[in-house]
Design an enzyme around this catalytic site. Structure first.
Site, PDB file in Angstrom:
ATOM      1  N   ASP A 205       0.816  -1.205   0.000  1.00  0.00           N
ATOM      2  CA  ASP A 205       0.000   0.000   0.000  1.00  0.00           C
ATOM      3  C   ASP A 205       0.860   1.270   0.000  1.00  0.00           C
ATOM      4  O   ASP A 205       1.909   1.332   0.658  1.00  0.00           O
ATOM      5  CB  ASP A 205      -0.891  -0.026   1.255  1.00  0.00           C
ATOM      6  N   GLU A 268       1.490  -0.467  -4.952  1.00  0.00           N
ATOM      7  CA  GLU A 268       0.526   0.581  -5.293  1.00  0.00           C
ATOM      8  C   GLU A 268       1.294   1.867  -5.575  1.00  0.00           C
ATOM      9  O   GLU A 268       2.050   2.360  -4.732  1.00  0.00           O
ATOM     10  CB  GLU A 268      -0.466   0.825  -4.157  1.00  0.00           C
TER      11      GLU A 268
END
Length: 533
Positions: A205, A268
């Protein structure tokens, strides 16, 4: 570049399905999805044909930001289950040839994490430098002008130590100091912890946020900013993210993951295409997959999408593998964004492009967003911004399995307002014209045909309505994909690109079997895959 289907890694040939655990299946009647519930639905993934499950965070958390505020990286939130449940999930998934990808959140922790409690206790604490602390400027002003993605200043004053701490997201999500070698080593240890327990890789993330400018310079103004845009877009993130030293972190994580057999590193990176492909490395020695989010943010116009595909294909390093993301837990659902008819076209697009498709739970049945009353909203992002921007709650409602109350997700009221979408998996499994069957057929065709899962992408034609491209394998074009992204019929003659063949699969079954020869008329919202002679 064409890849031999016999030498590909599993993620190159596979299809990733994002599972939002809290909303997928409740096994113990508490209104919250859990790992045991996910085990109960593994046969569905086999039926659908996807090959890997990306699981939302299930670590202990105060859930200020839906689990993306971790308070213990090596434990499981009791709400989600136990280590026995996780071990059973991995074993059952692997038995079905399904991979398990964990969502790792290394940029920040919860403010309730023991590390941060120590860090904020005093300047002398050994973990004080595990987070980003800075002295105020004159008159107690924050250290610089950086803004939080959740709105407002990205700096929060802590009286106990007389400093500001930095948070790229919510103020209860303090950023870790990734320039500290101890932080790096601890996060690598955490990755080994889960890899040793059978995880097949990580979706990492907010990766582009990990390293910040070492001089803490002010971000420049965004000249393109308009008042209707989110507050944080007033500034360009020139210094608060995507710094050159991030590549050292990429390599350290990749080296660790490569020490295990066939494990995936998926990062990401919400950045323009040139910056996104940077994370692959020059010879593919960086992340295996760098999440390509262009289809999430582009206007739904064929000409724009065609340009974006060409740019991405042109910029990818030779050994890098593409990745396409059509939706996720932070963005509008496809059917709400482009409409139900175009959601079928979108499915055909993402499942016929070169590269690994990433699907979001519920999109395969055409789920739309559920309006959440203000009093029930849980998303901290718009509550901080104090404006009526898109609410992420609306795309995180319960999966609909059948026509029973709460869609077969739970026997009790779900943790978030129940989905209002008026269809479900069981109903659509009985309807060969449903979007669910279209997804299943697209996945089956893709997995069966080397030209679709491994072949070269060949642009053929695009205008303001239509997008056409071929998929080439071993020197020959095997399929022509033709998509109408508009609400008007379109006639296309491909000019110098001569073709003939029959429609193998279409967004409407009535179009299948038709013969096409050098030209075709596409009805509004239509898409076809032509098997070429």
């Amino acid at each position: 570049m064409e890849n031999s289907s016999t030498t590909q890694r599993w993620w190159q040939r596979g299809i990733i399905y994002q599972v939002y655990i809290k909303s997928f299946q409740d096994s113990n009647a508490d209104g919250v999805g859990d790992l045991r519930g996910l085990i109960q639905r593994l046969d569905y993934f086999q039926w659908l044909g996807v090959t890997a499950l990306w699981l939302s965070p299930f670590y202990p958390s105060p859930h200020y930001d839906f689990g993306y505020d971790v308070s213990d990286y090596t434990a499981i939130d009791p709400e989600a289950g136990t280590f026995a449940d996780f071990e059973a999930l991995v074993a059952e998934a692997h038995q079905r040839q399904l991979k398990i990808i964990l969502d790792l959140v290394p940029n920040h922790t919860s403010d309730e994490h023991p590390w941060f409690k120590e860090s904020r206790s005093s300047r002398e604490n050994p973990k004080h430098d595990w987070y980003i602390w800075k002295e105020p400027r004159a008159n107690q002003y924050p250290p610089n002008n950086w803004l939080s993605e959740f709105g407002g200043a990205a700096w929060e004053w802590e009286p106990a130590v007389g400093k500001y701490y930095y948070h790229a997201f919510g103020k209860r999500q303090p950023d870790l100091n990734w320039r500290n070698p101890e932080v790096q080593q601890e996060m690598l240890r955490i990755m080994r912890f889960w890899l040793d327990r059978g995880a097949d890789g990580f979706r990492i993330d907010a990766f582009w946020h990990l390293i910040k400018d070492e001089h803490w310079r002010d971000n420049p103004r965004n000249a393109a900013f308009t008042p209707d845009m989110p507050e944080d877009e007033q500034l360009q993130t020139a210094y608060s993210a995507h710094q050159p030293e991030i590549y050292d972190i990429v390599r350290k994580m990749r080296d660790l993951i490569d020490a295990y057999e066939e494990r995936l590193m998926l990062v990401e990176v919400n950045l323009p295409t040139p910056e996104t492909v940077f994370y692959h490395g020059i010879q593919g020695e960086g992340a295996h997959l760098s999440m390509n989010s262009r289809l999430l943010v582009l206007p739904w116009k064929s000409s724009e999408i065609a340009r974006a595909i060409d740019e991405y294909e042109g910029l990818l390093p030779p050994q890098a593998w593409p990745n396409w993301v059509m939706a996720n837990h932070d963005q509008r659902r496809i059917a709400s964004r482009v409409g139900a008819p175009q959601a079928r076209v979108a499915a055909m697009l993402v499942l016929t492009l070169r590269g690994t498709p990433t699907l979001y739970y519920g999109d395969e049945i055409g789920m739309t967003q559920t309006e959440i009353p203000v009093a029930e909203r849980k998303d901290p992002q718009p509550l901080v911004k104090e404006r009526q921007y898109f609410m992420r709650d609306s795309v995180r409602t319960n999966m609909l399995w059948n026509a029973s109350i709460y869609g077969g997700f739970s026997e009790v009221t779900p943790w978030i307002r129940a989905s209002t979408f008026e269809s479900d998996v069981e109903t659509q499994q009985q309807d060969p014209d449903s979007i669910l069957w279209l997804y299943k057929q697209l996945i089956t065709l893709r997995q069966r045909e080397p030209a679709l899962h491994s072949g070269v992408y060949i642009p053929v034609f695009s205008n303001e309505q239509a997008l056409l491209y071929a998929r080439r394998w071993q020197g020959r074009d095997h399929f022509l994909v033709a998509l109408n992204l508009s609400d008007e019929p379109v006639y296309v003659h491909t000019g110098a690109y001569a073709f003939k063949g029959h429609v193998e699969l279409a967004t409407s079954t009535s179009l299948e079997g038709q013969w096409k020869d050098n030209s075709l008329t596409l009805d509004k919202h239509a898409g076809v895959i032509i098997r070429l002679e």
